[in-house]
Scaffold this active site. Structure first.
Site, PDB file in Angstrom:
ATOM      1  N   TYR A 156       0.678  -1.280   0.100  1.00 59.57           N
ATOM      2  CA  TYR A 156      -0.058  -0.008   0.047  1.00 59.57           C
ATOM      3  C   TYR A 156       0.748   1.409   0.013  1.00 59.57           C
ATOM      4  O   TYR A 156       0.442   2.377  -0.654  1.00 59.57           O
ATOM      5  CB  TYR A 156      -0.814  -0.220   1.211  1.00 59.57           C
ATOM      6  CG  TYR A 156      -1.913   1.061   1.141  1.00 59.57           C
ATOM      7  CD1 TYR A 156      -3.219   1.102   0.694  1.00 59.57           C
ATOM      8  CD2 TYR A 156      -1.702   2.146   2.247  1.00 59.57           C
ATOM      9  CE1 TYR A 156      -4.038   2.105   0.927  1.00 59.57           C
ATOM     10  CE2 TYR A 156      -2.719   3.238   2.249  1.00 59.57           C
ATOM     11  CZ  TYR A 156      -3.841   3.067   1.797  1.00 59.57           C
ATOM     12  OH  TYR A 156      -4.600   4.161   1.937  1.00 59.57           O
ATOM     13  N   LYS A 160       1.382   4.198  -2.867  1.00 54.92           N
ATOM     14  CA  LYS A 160       0.753   5.604  -2.533  1.00 54.92           C
ATOM     15  C   LYS A 160       2.098   6.402  -3.040  1.00 54.92           C
ATOM     16  O   LYS A 160       1.837   7.588  -3.389  1.00 54.92           O
ATOM     17  CB  LYS A 160       0.314   5.657  -1.286  1.00 54.92           C
ATOM     18  CG  LYS A 160      -0.896   4.948  -0.908  1.00 54.92           C
ATOM     19  CD  LYS A 160      -2.016   5.593  -1.607  1.00 54.92           C
ATOM     20  CE  LYS A 160      -3.559   5.014  -1.404  1.00 54.92           C
ATOM     21  NZ  LYS A 160      -4.464   5.365  -2.269  1.00 54.92           N
TER      22      LYS A 160
HETATM   23  P1  NAP Z   1     -13.516   2.715   1.103  1.00 54.38           P
HETATM   24  O1  NAP Z   1     -14.473   3.109   1.892  1.00 54.38           O
HETATM   25  O2  NAP Z   1     -12.821   1.115   1.297  1.00 54.38           O
HETATM   26  O3  NAP Z   1     -13.813   2.422  -0.505  1.00 54.38           O
HETATM   27  C1  NAP Z   1     -13.226   2.069  -1.822  1.00 54.38           C
HETATM   28  C2  NAP Z   1     -13.560   2.632  -2.833  1.00 54.38           C
HETATM   29  O4  NAP Z   1     -12.994   2.209  -3.774  1.00 54.38           O
HETATM   30  C3  NAP Z   1     -14.929   1.729  -3.079  1.00 54.38           C
HETATM   31  O5  NAP Z   1     -15.965   2.799  -3.603  1.00 54.38           O
HETATM   32  C4  NAP Z   1     -14.915   0.714  -4.164  1.00 54.38           C
HETATM   33  O6  NAP Z   1     -15.559   0.405  -4.744  1.00 54.38           O
HETATM   34  C5  NAP Z   1     -13.646   1.344  -4.905  1.00 54.38           C
HETATM   35  N1  NAP Z   1     -12.641   0.217  -5.386  1.00 54.38           N
HETATM   36  C6  NAP Z   1     -12.147  -0.473  -4.853  1.00 54.38           C
HETATM   37  N2  NAP Z   1     -11.397  -1.480  -5.799  1.00 54.38           N
HETATM   38  C7  NAP Z   1     -11.738  -0.858  -7.292  1.00 54.38           C
HETATM   39  C8  NAP Z   1     -11.328  -0.939  -8.527  1.00 54.38           C
HETATM   40  N3  NAP Z   1     -10.476  -2.104  -8.760  1.00 54.38           N
HETATM   41  N4  NAP Z   1     -12.109  -0.435  -9.298  1.00 54.38           N
HETATM   42  C9  NAP Z   1     -12.927   0.734  -9.131  1.00 54.38           C
HETATM   43  N5  NAP Z   1     -13.280   0.791  -7.899  1.00 54.38           N
HETATM   44  C10 NAP Z   1     -12.553   0.316  -6.800  1.00 54.38           C
HETATM   45  O7  NAP Z   1     -12.022   3.373   1.015  1.00 54.38           O
HETATM   46  P2  NAP Z   1     -11.846   4.899   1.756  1.00 54.38           P
HETATM   47  O8  NAP Z   1     -11.059   4.742   2.863  1.00 54.38           O
HETATM   48  O9  NAP Z   1     -12.918   5.680   1.414  1.00 54.38           O
HETATM   49  O10 NAP Z   1     -10.450   5.166   0.705  1.00 54.38           O
HETATM   50  C11 NAP Z   1     -10.531   5.950  -0.556  1.00 54.38           C
HETATM   51  C12 NAP Z   1      -9.214   6.255  -0.921  1.00 54.38           C
HETATM   52  O11 NAP Z   1      -8.421   7.140  -0.089  1.00 54.38           O
HETATM   53  C13 NAP Z   1      -8.163   5.065  -1.264  1.00 54.38           C
HETATM   54  O12 NAP Z   1      -7.336   5.282  -2.324  1.00 54.38           O
HETATM   55  C14 NAP Z   1      -7.393   4.873   0.046  1.00 54.38           C
HETATM   56  O13 NAP Z   1      -6.168   4.448  -0.166  1.00 54.38           O
HETATM   57  C15 NAP Z   1      -7.255   6.571   0.405  1.00 54.38           C
HETATM   58  N6  NAP Z   1      -6.848   6.668   1.809  1.00 54.38           N
HETATM   59  C16 NAP Z   1      -7.772   6.440   2.810  1.00 54.38           C
HETATM   60  C17 NAP Z   1      -7.437   6.674   4.054  1.00 54.38           C
HETATM   61  C18 NAP Z   1      -8.220   6.278   5.281  1.00 54.38           C
HETATM   62  O14 NAP Z   1      -8.078   6.424   6.290  1.00 54.38           O
HETATM   63  N7  NAP Z   1      -9.440   5.872   4.990  1.00 54.38           N
HETATM   64  C19 NAP Z   1      -6.282   7.276   4.323  1.00 54.38           C
HETATM   65  C20 NAP Z   1      -5.481   7.477   3.236  1.00 54.38           C
HETATM   66  C21 NAP Z   1      -5.870   7.332   2.038  1.00 54.38           C
HETATM   67  P3  NAP Z   1     -16.850  -0.780  -4.158  1.00 54.38           P
HETATM   68  O15 NAP Z   1     -17.904   0.155  -3.416  1.00 54.38           O
HETATM   69  O16 NAP Z   1     -17.478  -1.415  -5.668  1.00 54.38           O
HETATM   70  O17 NAP Z   1     -16.142  -1.685  -3.612  1.00 54.38           O
END
Ligand code: NAP
Length: 249
Positions: A156, A160
């Site tokens: 991961y 990133k």
């Molecule tokens: P999340 O709630 O797990 O949601 C992930 C999203 O990505 C969902 O809409 C999922 O679609 C979609 N997805 C996953 N694989 C995919 C693919 N192959 N093609 C198209 N869509 C796909 O994640 P989140 O926490 O909101 O994170 C969003 C972004 O922010 C990510 O890049 C994550 O790495 C980054 N981020 C998150 C955090 C945190 O603390 N949450 C911190 C830093 C960075 P489905 O609903 O269809 O599964």
């Protein structure tokens, strides 16, 4: 702001941070494409929230960002139907955590394919339309761990960190075309991705955050709204850290 209605495509817009970005961009008057891969119910809920927010407009865009032919085909359809894509938010992401000693090759490949190759594939197709329009915003959602590293997340954090490098290089390639490319690096944000962390881990995380709380998807969406707006015109190749102060550049 132009009188043309801008069209945004948000990958992983069905849940969490992506959903908040979709709603926020729709509130700015944009038509928003909600990409997802497996969860139509969640994506429909995002669409409902967009429409509820004062007559916002959205559409569903189901495809796997890691599948080159699906990306090509679906983005072409969006361009045929909606005429343009002005803002691309590469937000789709997954985790497959584990210490290197136990990490399977497939855990490495799937995270790199979704989190890094997906952004490359989507940007490559969308930027052609942006170049014709002579205007575009590409916003890549990285992570604080792409800068700090994190035990148990080599896949991961590598993806990133790669996204930050990709953004700087692409920013240089596209600057003369009126297209900016920036990253947002969120810290720990309350979503499905972090829900799986136990209460003890969440407490330990809060202790590392000067502002003393985990962030919300709306905190990240506010940064995306700024980078998608005309106000950010002179900013490219940058990483905006949204992390409550846990990592200071
Ligand atoms: P999340 O709630 O797990 O949601 C992930 C999203 O990505 C969902 O809409 C999922 O679609 C979609 N997805 C996953 N694989 C995919 C693919 N192959 N093609 C198209 N869509 C796909 O994640 P989140 O926490 O909101 O994170 C969003 C972004 O922010 C990510 O890049 C994550 O790495 C980054 N981020 C998150 C955090 C945190 O603390 N949450 C911190 C830093 C960075 P489905 O609903 O269809 O599964």
């Amino acid at each position: 702001m132009t009188s043309i209605q801008r069209v945004a495509l948000v990958t992983g817009g069905s849940r969490g941070i992506g959903r908040a970005i979709c709603v926020r961009l729709a509130r700015m008057g944009m038509k928003v494409g909600i990409n997802y891969v497996s969860n139509p119910t969640a994506a429909e809920e995002t669409l409902r929230l967009i429409e509820e927010a004062g007559g916002g407009q959205g559409f569903l865009a189901p495809f796997n960002v890691a599948d080159a032919s699906a990306v090509q085909e679906h983005i072409k359809t969006i361009l045929d139907v909606h005429g343009r894509i002005d803002i691309l938010v590469n937000n789709a992401g997954i985790t497959r955590d584990g210490l290197v000693a136990r990490m399977k090759e497939d855990d490495w490949d799937s995270v790199l394919d979704t989190n890094l190759k997906g952004a490359f594939l989507c940007s490559k197709v969308v930027m052609r339309a942006m170049m014709k329009q002579k205007w575009g915003r590409i916003i890549n959602i990285a992570s604080v761990v792409g800068c700090t590293g994190n035990s148990g997340q080599v896949n991961y954090s590598a993806a990133k960190a790669g996204l930050i490098g990709l953004s700087k290089s692409l920013a240089r390639e596209l600057a003369s075309r009126g297209i900016t490319v920036n990253c947002i690096a969120p810290g720990y944000i309350v979503t499905d991705m972090t829900d799986s962390l136990g209460a003890d881990v969440q407490l330990a995380l809060k202790e590392q955050i000067p502002l003393g709380v985990l962030g919300t998807p709306e905190d990240v969406a506010a940064a995306a709204a700024f980078l998608a707006s005309d106000d950010s015109a002179y900013i490219t190749g940058q990483t905006l850290h949204v992390n409550g102060g846990m990592y200071m550049v």
